[in-house]
Design a protein around this motif. Structure first.
Motif, PDB file in Angstrom:
ATOM      1  N   LYS A 167       0.855  -1.191   0.000  1.00  0.00           N
ATOM      2  CA  LYS A 167       0.000   0.000   0.000  1.00  0.00           C
ATOM      3  C   LYS A 167       0.893   1.244   0.000  1.00  0.00           C
ATOM      4  CE  LYS A 167      -4.129   1.500   2.357  1.00  0.00           C
ATOM      5  NZ  LYS A 167      -4.032   2.247   3.589  1.00  0.00           N
ATOM      6  N   GLN A 168       1.895   1.234   0.847  1.00  0.00           N
ATOM      7  CA  GLN A 168       2.815   2.375   0.926  1.00  0.00           C
ATOM      8  C   GLN A 168       4.207   1.892   0.551  1.00  0.00           C
ATOM      9  OE1 GLN A 168       1.740   2.740   5.123  1.00  0.00           O
ATOM     10  NE2 GLN A 168       1.388   4.909   4.753  1.00  0.00           N
ATOM     11  N   VAL A 169       4.894   2.649  -0.320  1.00  0.00           N
ATOM     12  CA  VAL A 169       6.249   2.219  -0.725  1.00  0.00           C
ATOM     13  C   VAL A 169       7.282   2.994   0.062  1.00  0.00           C
ATOM     14  CG1 VAL A 169       7.777   1.749  -2.675  1.00  0.00           C
ATOM     15  CG2 VAL A 169       5.390   2.230  -3.079  1.00  0.00           C
ATOM     16  N   LEU A 170       8.181   2.246   0.656  1.00  0.00           N
ATOM     17  CA  LEU A 170       9.270   2.876   1.412  1.00  0.00           C
ATOM     18  C   LEU A 170      10.378   3.330   0.474  1.00  0.00           C
ATOM     19  CD1 LEU A 170       9.078   0.144   4.060  1.00  0.00           C
ATOM     20  CD2 LEU A 170       9.141   2.568   4.680  1.00  0.00           C
ATOM     21  N   THR A 195      17.501   8.648  12.583  1.00  0.00           N
ATOM     22  CA  THR A 195      17.340  10.013  12.076  1.00  0.00           C
ATOM     23  C   THR A 195      15.917  10.338  11.636  1.00  0.00           C
ATOM     24  OG1 THR A 195      19.587   9.758  11.251  1.00  0.00           O
ATOM     25  CG2 THR A 195      18.374  11.648  10.443  1.00  0.00           C
ATOM     26  N   VAL A 196      15.282   9.450  10.902  1.00  0.00           N
ATOM     27  CA  VAL A 196      13.954   9.730  10.341  1.00  0.00           C
ATOM     28  C   VAL A 196      12.860   9.412  11.367  1.00  0.00           C
ATOM     29  CG1 VAL A 196      12.313   8.953   8.565  1.00  0.00           C
ATOM     30  CG2 VAL A 196      14.644   9.549   7.931  1.00  0.00           C
ATOM     31  N   GLY A 197      13.022   8.318  12.075  1.00  0.00           N
ATOM     32  CA  GLY A 197      12.185   8.061  13.249  1.00  0.00           C
ATOM     33  C   GLY A 197      10.960   7.184  13.064  1.00  0.00           C
ATOM     34  N   SER A 198      10.485   6.990  11.838  1.00  0.00           N
ATOM     35  CA  SER A 198       9.347   6.064  11.654  1.00  0.00           C
ATOM     36  C   SER A 198       9.217   5.708  10.175  1.00  0.00           C
ATOM     37  CB  SER A 198       8.037   6.673  12.153  1.00  0.00           C
ATOM     38  OG  SER A 198       7.487   7.511  11.161  1.00  0.00           O
ATOM     39  N   PRO A 199       8.674   4.517   9.871  1.00  0.00           N
ATOM     40  CA  PRO A 199       8.525   4.121   8.461  1.00  0.00           C
ATOM     41  C   PRO A 199       7.643   5.109   7.698  1.00  0.00           C
ATOM     42  CG  PRO A 199       8.064   2.256   9.909  1.00  0.00           C
ATOM     43  CD  PRO A 199       8.246   3.447  10.785  1.00  0.00           C
ATOM     44  N   GLU A 200       6.651   5.671   8.388  1.00  0.00           N
ATOM     45  CA  GLU A 200       5.708   6.581   7.704  1.00  0.00           C
ATOM     46  C   GLU A 200       6.401   7.839   7.193  1.00  0.00           C
ATOM     47  OE1 GLU A 200       5.117   5.076  10.592  1.00  0.00           O
ATOM     48  OE2 GLU A 200       3.520   3.693   9.963  1.00  0.00           O
ATOM     49  N   LYS A 201       7.590   8.135   7.753  1.00  0.00           N
ATOM     50  CA  LYS A 201       8.314   9.332   7.292  1.00  0.00           C
ATOM     51  C   LYS A 201       9.310   8.997   6.187  1.00  0.00           C
ATOM     52  CE  LYS A 201       8.010  11.806  11.653  1.00  0.00           C
ATOM     53  NZ  LYS A 201       8.748  11.929  12.911  1.00  0.00           N
TER      54      LYS A 201
END
Ligand SMILES: Cc1cc2nc3c(=O)[nH]c(=O)nc-3n(C[C@H](O)[C@H](O)[C@H](O)COP(=O)(O)OP(=O)(O)OC[C@H]3O[C@@H](n4cnc5c(N)ncnc54)[C@H](O)[C@@H]3O)c2cc1C
Length: 448
Positions: free
Chosen positions: A38-41, A52-58
């Motif tokens: 659904k979401q591509v990393l 550094t980024v802190g979460s997969p959603e970011k």
């Protein structure tokens, strides 16, 4: 049945440029991209999710890229291809017919044949939001983290696991040095020093023999007998191309177990099926030999070639140069083309030259970092074969310049006359610009 002129399977570094490239070159063609998730990393951002980024959603590739380019999206898993009927089958029963099919199905992490690898809290670099959310949660709670593999993926995971956490992070690497497959020894030593300065333990020349624990991991056992406590293990030892569907469809698979394509990125089996990215076989820019190098930079270039070539043959793939960069703490490392070691292994009589200087001028400018460039040339004709860079945040782009010089087959003499733009706040001084200085030293060495 749904219809599209072009169906692209895969929505990441290979598939997206192929789809966009097609829409740019052939705006009259309809392009449909099918991807599993659904979401591509952003795949290269995976390690940064842990720090550094802190979460997969970011760390997501925005779907706006597709929408803005008029590319239709289906989220679903392609389970099969009928090449005769020119149809793909999506899980759940939907079928789509195509004129041209692009396979950009990527790669998956390789497993390791060691007992205990399937225990809880043993993680791989899997490009999946839910999987990585769980990994982040477990890393946050872990006291002892073991990273198996000191290549760039392992090293980046180690650095990010340590970030802002009071924990113990250890990298276990089989070879004498971390990053040894990508950088020359002196850069590897610098990188290991950085890891140690960041509080990371580096165990080289060691092999993990077993992962211990009940349901979940509690330790790893080294072949040398030592046991290391572990609440989390991260495995970063490489990837293998996702070719099962292509193989089932009767497409030729090459010696590196990737889909065989010609220089136009067409599969050698079917002129209506193209492949790009990690699932497509690569060849070395230098030797033409099949290569296992898998990088987003290569996937992107191949995708653009596919996009352009789908209905007219326009571009040729000259092979992978292998350009990459990474950063440990504040220190970046980059490499383009052949290292000195690789060039010697290929049988070149090499001349190397190094130049180091601050990447700002004067060196008291904010953010200045000592940056070193090492260039590798063929003594016979002066051709640039490769380069290593270490230094500040400009390292990535400087490595890219080295790659451009290699791709355009520049000689030491030509690189030494390169007209680099300089600015006090942005680059080294024109008097000591590392790339041209190293090339000039090589010209002198070759003239002897
Ligand atoms: C941790 C990590 C860090 C990295 N860092 C860098 C870096 O700094 N620089 C760099 O150049 N490279 C880096 N790489 C390598 C880079 O990520 C890969 O080379 C790149 O992702 C390849 O892109 P791809 O599109 O070929 O494949 P992938 O990114 O693997 O994407 C494959 C796509 O195909 C889809 N797919 C597969 N099978 C199906 C199916 N049957 N049906 C529908 N969809 C399907 C997947 O869902 C996905 O969308 C890194 C890799 C990792 C794991």
């Amino acid at each position: 049945m749904k219809k599209a002129s072009v169906v692209v399977v895969g929505g990441s570094a290979g598939g997206i440029p192929a789809a966009i490239g097609c829409r740019r070159r052939y705006p009259e063609k309809s392009v449909l991209l099918i991807r599993k998730e659904k979401q591509v990393l952003i795949p290269c951002g995976l390690p940064y999710i842990l720090g550094t980024v802190g979460s997969p959603e970011k760390d997501l590739i925005p779907d706006a890229l597709l929408k803005n380019n008029g590319i239709e999206l289906i989220i679903g898993e392609v389970e099969g291809i009928d090449r005769e009927k020119k149809v793909v089958f999506i899980a759940g029963g939907e079928t789509v017919s195509y004129d041209k099919l692009v396979l950009a199905t990527g790669s998956s992490p390789v497993g390791l044949p060691i007992p205990g690898i399937d225990k809880e809290n043993v993680f791989f670099a899997i490009k999946d939001v839910a999987y990585l959310s769980n990994m982040l949660d477990k890393v946050n709670k872990a006291k002892d983290i073991i990273i198996i593999g000191g290549g760039f993926i392992g090293v980046e995971f180690a650095d990010e696991c340590k970030k802002n956490r009071d924990n113990s992070v250890t990298v276990v690497e089989m070879l004498p040095h971390c990053l040894q497959l990508a950088l020359d020894g002196e850069f590897c030593i610098e990188a290991e020093k950085m890891l140690v300065e960041r509080g990371i333990k580096v165990l080289t020349n060691r092999r993990v023999e077993a992962i211990l624990g009940n349901k979940a991991v509690s330790a790893v056992k080294l072949a040398e007998g030592q046991e290391l406590k572990a609440d989390v293990v991260i495995i970063g030892v490489g990837a293998r191309p996702n070719i099962e569907m292509a193989e089932k469809a009767g497409l030729q698979i090459g010696p590196t177990r990737a889909i065989t394509v010609d220089r136009f990125m067409r599969t050698v089996t079917d002129p209506n099926v193209f492949a790009c990215g990690d699932c497509a076989e690569k060849h070395s820019f230098f030797s033409g030999k099949p290569s296992r190098t898998m990088l987003a930079s290569i996937a992107g270039a191949e995708g653009r070639i596919v996009g352009a070539n789908l209905f007219n043959t326009r571009y040729r793939n000259f092979g992978e140069i292998g350009v990459f960069s990474t950063i440990i703490g504040e220190k970046a490392f980059g490499c383009a083309g052949l290292t000195e070691g690789m060039a010697r292994q290929e049988g070149y009589d090499v001349v190397t030259a190094e130049a180091a200087a601050p990447d700002r001028h004067p060196a008291v400018m904010p953010g200045a970092a000592l940056t070193k460039v090492k260039l590798v040339f063929s003594r016979d004709n002066g051709l640039l074969l490769g380069g290593g860079v270490s230094g500040g945040t400009g390292t990535g782009e400087l490595t890219n310049v080295v790659s451009a010089c290699i791709q355009h087959m520049m000689t030491a003499y030509e690189v030494s006359l390169f007209q680099m733009g300089t600015h006090p706040a942005l680059t080294a001084s024109p008097m000591v610009y590392q790339l041209v200085n190293a090339a000039e030293l090589a010209v002198k060495a070759m003239a002897k």
